[in-house]
Design an enzyme around this catalytic site. Structure first.
Site, PDB file in Angstrom:
ATOM      1  N   TYR A 269     -14.880   4.082  -5.761  1.00 23.04           N
ATOM      2  CA  TYR A 269     -15.744   4.501  -6.883  1.00 23.04           C
ATOM      3  C   TYR A 269     -17.220   4.342  -6.517  1.00 23.04           C
ATOM      4  O   TYR A 269     -18.031   5.261  -6.711  1.00 23.04           O
ATOM      5  CB  TYR A 269     -15.380   3.635  -8.089  1.00 23.04           C
ATOM      6  CG  TYR A 269     -16.074   3.973  -9.389  1.00 23.04           C
ATOM      7  CD1 TYR A 269     -15.711   5.086 -10.136  1.00 23.04           C
ATOM      8  CD2 TYR A 269     -17.079   3.145  -9.892  1.00 23.04           C
ATOM      9  CE1 TYR A 269     -16.333   5.372 -11.352  1.00 23.04           C
ATOM     10  CE2 TYR A 269     -17.704   3.417 -11.101  1.00 23.04           C
ATOM     11  CZ  TYR A 269     -17.322   4.531 -11.829  1.00 23.04           C
ATOM     12  OH  TYR A 269     -17.945   4.802 -13.029  1.00 23.04           O
TER      13      TYR A 269
ATOM     14  N   THR B   5     -15.934   2.377 -23.642  1.00 23.80           N
ATOM     15  CA  THR B   5     -15.144   3.616 -23.662  1.00 23.80           C
ATOM     16  C   THR B   5     -13.710   3.293 -23.207  1.00 23.80           C
ATOM     17  O   THR B   5     -13.415   2.162 -22.815  1.00 23.80           O
ATOM     18  CB  THR B   5     -15.695   4.684 -22.688  1.00 23.80           C
ATOM     19  OG1 THR B   5     -15.494   4.231 -21.350  1.00 23.80           O
ATOM     20  CG2 THR B   5     -17.163   4.973 -22.917  1.00 23.80           C
TER      21      THR B   5
ATOM     22  N   ALA C  20     -17.416  14.113 -15.828  1.00 19.92           N
ATOM     23  CA  ALA C  20     -16.006  13.748 -15.592  1.00 19.92           C
ATOM     24  C   ALA C  20     -15.931  12.743 -14.457  1.00 19.92           C
ATOM     25  O   ALA C  20     -16.559  12.924 -13.412  1.00 19.92           O
ATOM     26  CB  ALA C  20     -15.202  15.000 -15.251  1.00 19.92           C
ATOM     27  N   GLY C  21     -15.189  11.685 -14.674  1.00 15.46           N
ATOM     28  CA  GLY C  21     -15.068  10.660 -13.634  1.00 15.46           C
ATOM     29  C   GLY C  21     -13.798   9.864 -13.843  1.00 15.46           C
ATOM     30  O   GLY C  21     -13.266   9.807 -14.955  1.00 15.46           O
TER      31      GLY C  21
ATOM     32  N   LEU D 105      -9.835  -2.929  -1.096  1.00 12.55           N
ATOM     33  CA  LEU D 105      -9.671  -1.963  -0.001  1.00 12.55           C
ATOM     34  C   LEU D 105      -8.345  -2.179   0.732  1.00 12.55           C
ATOM     35  O   LEU D 105      -7.659  -1.219   1.115  1.00 12.55           O
ATOM     36  CB  LEU D 105     -10.848  -2.090   0.972  1.00 12.55           C
ATOM     37  CG  LEU D 105     -10.889  -1.052   2.090  1.00 12.55           C
ATOM     38  CD1 LEU D 105     -10.972   0.360   1.533  1.00 12.55           C
ATOM     39  CD2 LEU D 105     -12.074  -1.304   3.023  1.00 12.55           C
TER      40      LEU D 105
ATOM     41  N   ASP E 137      -9.123  21.459 -14.308  1.00  6.95           N
ATOM     42  CA  ASP E 137      -9.210  20.250 -13.489  1.00  6.95           C
ATOM     43  C   ASP E 137     -10.430  20.449 -12.598  1.00  6.95           C
ATOM     44  O   ASP E 137     -10.458  21.357 -11.763  1.00  6.95           O
ATOM     45  CB  ASP E 137      -7.929  20.101 -12.650  1.00  6.95           C
ATOM     46  CG  ASP E 137      -8.007  18.914 -11.708  1.00  6.95           C
ATOM     47  OD1 ASP E 137      -9.104  18.310 -11.575  1.00  6.95           O
ATOM     48  OD2 ASP E 137      -6.971  18.586 -11.087  1.00  6.95           O
TER      49      ASP E 137
ATOM     50  N   ILE F 103     -18.189   9.092 -22.987  1.00  9.79           N
ATOM     51  CA  ILE F 103     -19.588   9.481 -22.782  1.00  9.79           C
ATOM     52  C   ILE F 103     -19.748  11.008 -22.829  1.00  9.79           C
ATOM     53  O   ILE F 103     -20.711  11.534 -23.389  1.00  9.79           O
ATOM     54  CB  ILE F 103     -20.090   8.919 -21.431  1.00  9.79           C
ATOM     55  CG1 ILE F 103     -20.145   7.382 -21.491  1.00  9.79           C
ATOM     56  CG2 ILE F 103     -21.448   9.498 -21.062  1.00  9.79           C
ATOM     57  CD1 ILE F 103     -20.376   6.693 -20.145  1.00  9.79           C
TER      58      ILE F 103
HETATM   59  P1  NAD Z   1     -13.508   8.260 -19.851  1.00  6.86           P
HETATM   60  O1  NAD Z   1     -12.393   7.897 -18.961  1.00  6.86           O
HETATM   61  O2  NAD Z   1     -13.520   7.718 -21.246  1.00  6.86           O
HETATM   62  O3  NAD Z   1     -13.636   9.853 -19.950  1.00  6.86           O
HETATM   63  C1  NAD Z   1     -13.638  10.655 -18.813  1.00  6.86           C
HETATM   64  C2  NAD Z   1     -13.285  12.077 -19.170  1.00  6.86           C
HETATM   65  O4  NAD Z   1     -13.242  12.825 -17.955  1.00  6.86           O
HETATM   66  C3  NAD Z   1     -11.926  12.182 -19.826  1.00  6.86           C
HETATM   67  O5  NAD Z   1     -11.984  12.998 -20.959  1.00  6.86           O
HETATM   68  C4  NAD Z   1     -11.059  12.783 -18.731  1.00  6.86           C
HETATM   69  O6  NAD Z   1      -9.973  13.554 -19.234  1.00  6.86           O
HETATM   70  C5  NAD Z   1     -12.067  13.621 -17.975  1.00  6.86           C
HETATM   71  N1  NAD Z   1     -11.610  13.909 -16.631  1.00  6.86           N
HETATM   72  C6  NAD Z   1     -11.123  13.046 -15.718  1.00  6.86           C
HETATM   73  N2  NAD Z   1     -10.731  13.694 -14.612  1.00  6.86           N
HETATM   74  C7  NAD Z   1     -10.999  15.007 -14.808  1.00  6.86           C
HETATM   75  C8  NAD Z   1     -10.810  16.169 -14.041  1.00  6.86           C
HETATM   76  N3  NAD Z   1     -10.248  16.127 -12.820  1.00  6.86           N
HETATM   77  N4  NAD Z   1     -11.180  17.361 -14.549  1.00  6.86           N
HETATM   78  C9  NAD Z   1     -11.726  17.436 -15.800  1.00  6.86           C
HETATM   79  N5  NAD Z   1     -11.927  16.360 -16.581  1.00  6.86           N
HETATM   80  C10 NAD Z   1     -11.558  15.153 -16.096  1.00  6.86           C
HETATM   81  O7  NAD Z   1     -14.823   7.881 -19.058  1.00  6.86           O
HETATM   82  P2  NAD Z   1     -16.272   7.437 -19.589  1.00  6.86           P
HETATM   83  O8  NAD Z   1     -16.289   5.962 -19.698  1.00  6.86           O
HETATM   84  O9  NAD Z   1     -16.663   8.246 -20.757  1.00  6.86           O
HETATM   85  O10 NAD Z   1     -17.159   7.797 -18.314  1.00  6.86           O
HETATM   86  C11 NAD Z   1     -17.822   9.030 -18.165  1.00  6.86           C
HETATM   87  C12 NAD Z   1     -18.618   9.000 -16.877  1.00  6.86           C
HETATM   88  O11 NAD Z   1     -19.511   7.884 -16.862  1.00  6.86           O
HETATM   89  C13 NAD Z   1     -17.745   8.856 -15.621  1.00  6.86           C
HETATM   90  O12 NAD Z   1     -18.276   9.620 -14.591  1.00  6.86           O
HETATM   91  C14 NAD Z   1     -17.852   7.373 -15.310  1.00  6.86           C
HETATM   92  O13 NAD Z   1     -17.624   7.103 -13.952  1.00  6.86           O
HETATM   93  C15 NAD Z   1     -19.289   7.088 -15.710  1.00  6.86           C
HETATM   94  N6  NAD Z   1     -19.517   5.677 -16.034  1.00  6.86           N
HETATM   95  C16 NAD Z   1     -18.913   5.073 -17.103  1.00  6.86           C
HETATM   96  C17 NAD Z   1     -19.168   3.731 -17.360  1.00  6.86           C
HETATM   97  C18 NAD Z   1     -18.560   2.998 -18.542  1.00  6.86           C
HETATM   98  O14 NAD Z   1     -18.844   1.806 -18.696  1.00  6.86           O
HETATM   99  N7  NAD Z   1     -17.754   3.608 -19.372  1.00  6.86           N
HETATM  100  C19 NAD Z   1     -20.009   3.004 -16.543  1.00  6.86           C
HETATM  101  C20 NAD Z   1     -20.603   3.647 -15.460  1.00  6.86           C
HETATM  102  C21 NAD Z   1     -20.353   4.977 -15.220  1.00  6.86           C
END
Ligand code: NAD
Length: 446
Positions: free
Chosen positions: A352, A387, A288-289, A296, A260, A218
């Site tokens: 989360y 993703t 970033a996530g 739990l 980071d 994303i």
């Molecule tokens: P992803 O895992 O494909 O990409 C996440 C990116 O964040 C990666 O490039 C990773 O290297 C970077 N990252 C992780 N930890 C980091 C840190 N400490 N410092 C810097 N960069 C860091 O995730 P995504 O699916 O693209 O999700 C993006 C966001 O959307 C996240 O916050 C996720 O929680 C949220 N989200 C995603 C979904 C989904 O279905 N994919 C659903 C709900 C929410």
């Protein structure tokens, strides 16, 4: 990832088998790959329906015509691409019969991938509170019905004093950049000031945006999308993702920042970088996530801590640093990635969901104070987006996540990126403190 079920469900040879097995038939969705355009609705046929005593119809007509739509009258017949209903005069639940009576004759003839937008009054007081609630239930149910044709239905509850700010919202919700958003309710308000310029194309020209976690998924799609809108994008991600980050920055003319996000000195470093290199920042996307899913009872303290550190604490600390030093400029935009898991809860995601719900509450609580500087802050709650994060899921959980929504398929990173671009634009000044779900009306949290 190819959606095989969609392919099978539309192939003449395999479609009967899909039907026999009672499997869903995911529609093909209309998407627009390019940036926002001044004539965003050009070539599209819009039917504008006016409920009794409404105050929005004339404004809506001007917006649709200004965006290039051809306005139909109910007598014209045909299959409308857009249906907009002014239900703002609907002040009690009984008056919602208008919504039934006006939409009933046309809803069966919608074009595929159509957009239905209801405009109602805000639920400020009884009896309009009952009417507002009634329209919400109506819209959410309608969205589930039209979803099987790839169409969406959304509701905007707008007070007369925010009507002049509807242009950007109508354009987005009636166009193909909002493909994976359905069954949602927006409440625009006049809290933050309206920027002097509200371009409808090249909406972010001259702006500087920071997108965290932008090496893939994303975040990557968001960086590409914001650059398409004319922004200079600072792409931040872990050093381990340096090669992807560099390739992205070469592609979009962005600036790579390896860090980071959860490290103690990151907020100060980012703030100083943005200040010294660009003299400030206009948009920050906290994307970033990470997940560390476990029940739990089995979750280790380090799994808990890692998720809280990246998904919540880093977001708060970085925002603080950018605001305290005035690095985020007036009329700035803050967009935070939350999740439908935050709204509905999810098995194995106490950590989360805890972090992502905190984001929603914090966004809601921060809006009023930031409005004084014209800054808006909003959360996006994606549902199941295809993703690397969701590809880690076991097959059955993944397949359930993809199908349990009105559009019967996963969203794409670009769908979320479009919503980020929408909220980041100067025209989105009327939305702050909100959470917008990009989930195809997932049954989880929709
Ligand atoms: P992803 O895992 O494909 O990409 C996440 C990116 O964040 C990666 O490039 C990773 O290297 C970077 N990252 C992780 N930890 C980091 C840190 N400490 N410092 C810097 N960069 C860091 O995730 P995504 O699916 O693209 O999700 C993006 C966001 O959307 C996240 O916050 C996720 O929680 C949220 N989200 C995603 C979904 C989904 O279905 N994919 C659903 C709900 C929410």
């Amino acid at each position: 990832m190819t959606d095989r079920l969609q392919t099978f469900a539309h192939h003449w040879l395999t479609a009967p088998v899909v039907k026999l097995l009672g499997l869903p038939r995911p529609p093909f969705l209309g998407r627009t790959a390019g940036p926002f355009a001044a004539q965003a609705l050009s070539g599209r046929k819009a039917l504008l329906l006016q409920g009794a005593k409404g105050y929005a119809a004339e404004t809506l007509r001007q917006i649709l015509a200004g965006a290039g739509a051809t306005i139909l009258s109910p007598a014209d017949g045909g299959a409308p691409d857009i249906v907009v209903l002014d239900a703002s005069g609907c002040m009690n639940a009984q008056a919602c019969r208008d919504a039934y009576a006006l939409l009933h004759p046309v809803i069966g003839s919608l074009a595929s991938n159509a957009r239905v937008l209801l405009v109602g009054a805000p639920p400020a007081q009884a009896p309009s509170a009952a009417a507002a609630g009634a329209l919400e239930g109506f819209t959410r149910s309608l969205a589930k019905e039209v979803g099987r044709y790839g169409a969406t239905a959304n509701l905007v509850q707008v007070a007369p004093d925010a009507l002049a700010r509807m242009d950007w919202i109508v354009r987005f919700f009636c166009g193909h950049h909002s493909t994976y958003i359905s069954g949602q309710v927006l409440r625009p308000h006049a809290l933050a000031r309206v920027p002097a310029a509200q371009p409808q194309a090249a909406t972010l020209a001259g702006k500087v945006a920071l997108v965290t976690g932008s090496a893939r998924g994303i975040g990557r799609a968001t960086a590409v999308r914001l650059a398409q809108e004319g922004a200079t994008v600072i792409c931040a991600d872990l050093a381990a993702a340096g090669a992807e980050l560099d390739a992205l920055c070469t592609q979009i003319g962005g600036v790579a920042l390896q860090l980071d996000i959860a490290a103690p000195d990151t907020p100060a470093q980012v703030q100083q970088f943005c200040q010294s290199r660009f003299g400030g920042l206009d948009i920050v996307v906290h994307n970033a996530g990470i997940t560390r899913d476990r029940t739990l009872a089995r979750m280790s303290a380090s799994e808990w801590d890692a998720v809280m550190a990246v998904n919540l604490e880093a977001v708060l600390r970085l925002t603080d640093a950018l605001l305290q030093h005035g690095t985020l400029r007036d009329e700035g935009r803050i967009v935070c990635l939350s999740s439908t898991s935050a709204i509905a809860g999810n098995f194995g995601q106490t950590n989360y969901a805890c972090a992502k719900s905190a984001i929603i509450a914090w966004v809601a609580a921060s809006a009023a104070a930031l409005a004084a500087r014209g800054i808006t802050i909003n959360a996006l709650a994606p549902g199941f987006i295809d993703t690397a994060m969701t590809r880690k899921m076991p097959f059955t959980t993944r397949e359930a996540g993809r199908r349990l929504n009105a559009l019967r398929q996963a969203g794409l990173p670009e769908d979320v990126a479009n919503a980020v671009a929408f909220l980041s634009a100067p025209g989105a000044s009327s939305l702050s403190g909100a959470v917008l779900r990009v989930c195809g009306q997932s049954i989880v949290g929709a």
